[in-house]
Design a protein around this motif. Sequence first.
Motif, PDB file in Angstrom:
ATOM      1  N   GLN A   2       6.658  35.976  12.894  1.00  0.00           N
ATOM      2  CA  GLN A   2       7.596  36.040  14.008  1.00  0.00           C
ATOM      3  C   GLN A   2       7.797  34.931  14.923  1.00  0.00           C
ATOM      4  N   ASP A  45       9.993  38.604   9.719  1.00  0.00           N
ATOM      5  CA  ASP A  45       9.801  39.356  11.085  1.00  0.00           C
ATOM      6  C   ASP A  45      10.624  38.674  12.007  1.00  0.00           C
ATOM      7  N   GLU A  46      11.423  39.305  12.480  1.00  0.00           N
ATOM      8  CA  GLU A  46      12.325  38.594  13.546  1.00  0.00           C
ATOM      9  C   GLU A  46      12.994  37.373  13.169  1.00  0.00           C
ATOM     10  N   THR A  64       5.450  44.869  13.328  1.00  0.00           N
ATOM     11  CA  THR A  64       4.850  43.665  13.063  1.00  0.00           C
ATOM     12  C   THR A  64       3.441  44.266  12.512  1.00  0.00           C
TER      13      THR A  64
END
Lengths: 251, 371
Positions: free
Chosen positions: A91, A176-177, A48
């Motif tokens: 995320q 992100d994820e 991240t």
Amino acid sequence: MTSATHIAVAVEALVVSFGNFKALDELFFTAAYGEVRGVIGPNGAGKTTLLDVLTGRSSASSGRVTLDGELDLTRMNEVQLALSGIGRKFQKPSVFEALTVWENLDLACRRHRRSLLREVFSTAEAKDSEAVATVLERIGLQRHRNARAATLSHGQKQWLEIGMVLAQEPKVLLLDEPVAGMSDDETIETAALVRSLRGPHRAIVVVEHDMEFVEQIADSVTVMHEGKTLFEGSMQNARADHRVLDVYLGR
Amino acid sequence: MGSGERGPAATAVLIAILLVLVPLMGLHLLGSVGLSVYLVNVVGQVMCFALLAMSVDLMWGGAGVLSLGHGLFFAIGGYLSAMHLLRTAFAKTHVLPDFLQFMGQTRFPAYWHLFDSLPLTLLAILLIPGVVAFVFGFVSFRSRVNGVYFSIITQALTYTAMLLMFRNDTGFGGNNGMTGFHAVAGLPVGGAGAAVLLTTLSTLAVLVALVGGRLLITTRFGRMLVAIRDDEPRLRFLGYDTLWLKLSAWCLSAMVAAVAGALYVPQVGIINPSLLDPSLSLEIAVWVAVGGRGGFYGAIIGAVLVNVVKFWLSAAAPSLWPFVLSLLVLLVVLVLPNGLTDLSNRSRSWMADLGRGLRDSGRRRPERGAG
Ligand SMILES: Nc1ncnc2c1ncn2[C@@H]1O[C@H](COP(=O)(O)OP(=O)(O)O)[C@@H](O)[C@H]1O
Ligand SMILES: [Mg+2]
């Protein structure tokens, strides 16, 4: 631009420190046009943080980050970075809850060379709403176009945010994820969506700690560990690499 | 609330009421038909408060930025309007205002002559608060002062301005402020004509702000403000420099507050630093919270309700006011986080439940007979 490989972003010897702690420690990383690059690594590896530097949320202590081999990204703020073609899905899904799906996507259609003043007073242009409609279809939320983002499910919010980043038409798409908290079916759909976004003028970077998902979508992977690049190459080779196994299975 | 799909009905009703109110004020001039001068005056003052509440709602309901210092802009508008009124009074009476005499002055400071002109005064009423808001907003928003911190700084700013204005040598009447206005547009202050004129103007101002504000929040600009409220960093990562978006809304909001102050002061016949007291700025937030944030109609309803209660109590039982105010705040915080908007939503869903219940019980019997 190095015409042979068409590198979009290049990160060289990047260091990001929080006090004495180095979240990124001489990290090397590249993402090329046309590929989906997976970034994996255990929690706390600095994945991240890497995206934070690329989008202007954290600043580099040292090192170089370039876009198309020339533009120095470490000196730009998040607005300039977004305008130069870096888009990011966070995320934790972050969409504008009080706005409708359509309004969210429409706001994300920020035309690069348009001044803020024109942007503020612009009325919906046919060209823009066509772009919004295209994205809407891509992310499969046509039926929800007039629903408030707050009423969407977690997975739908993730898709909406992916759509918002798409509407920016970024050169570099950072995810992100993207499947965190999704059901298995949603994960499969998301994998297909990400695969479909590949294009010659776009570099896609997907951060995940779930190896299975990355294997499905990535053309190549970067394995990070404690702020360093541990491995770069194909997923098969990563699976065979003993250092990678050590990190994932414990030693 | 921001994009306000439940706004149109409430807004339409408010517009209708305001449209009725405007000619109603005129009735008074025809003889003894209309309201008493006192009541006309109360309506006018309440309208100024409604306008003030709307200016706070633009930032709070619109962009999620709570100002606890809008008394400052209200007061700036008020002082500027008072300066014009004192200059026109002087032109008639040739008597220097008391506070200048106390300061040992024999004439107005040179720059006061600018306020002889009504257009120049109007320009100042928009420009000066706009510039103050710009400087303050630029510094705060650029260093990303947000949320509670921003609210506290706005309050501190207003408090500082109050301390400044309390001093006699600041040159604006100190503690006692400015009073002794003579006439508004040729109509003697305190008379029916001036009251009707000012109340009509104030009501019209609310009407214009309501229509304009509703239009504004349906534009892309309005949606950007909502986006700032929901997730400001997200908007920046989409490539929007939120500094300029917030700043323009903030300056607009300050100007609207100043217009409210400029209309308010001739109606009460005096301005002093009490308008800069933090308690007024806090009360504005209460009006908006009571009525419901976002979409402006809540701000108007809240300002009208709370101030009507206040006017009534200030005659009936002035010592009760702080308790009533506290009670209102508790009620909003604990029961109706979105003010009266919540109440209307809840009662609507109760009505819907009730309707469904009645329909179901009406249907059940024949169903049973059929099965
Ligand atoms: N703003 C910050 N301040 C201090 N430490 C941070 C900050 N952001 C991240 N870190 C630390 O940096 C390390 C890497 O974090 P992160 O990049 O979020 O890892 P990942 O995304 O790979 O799980 C973690 O140990 C985290 O605690
Ligand atoms: Mg992470």
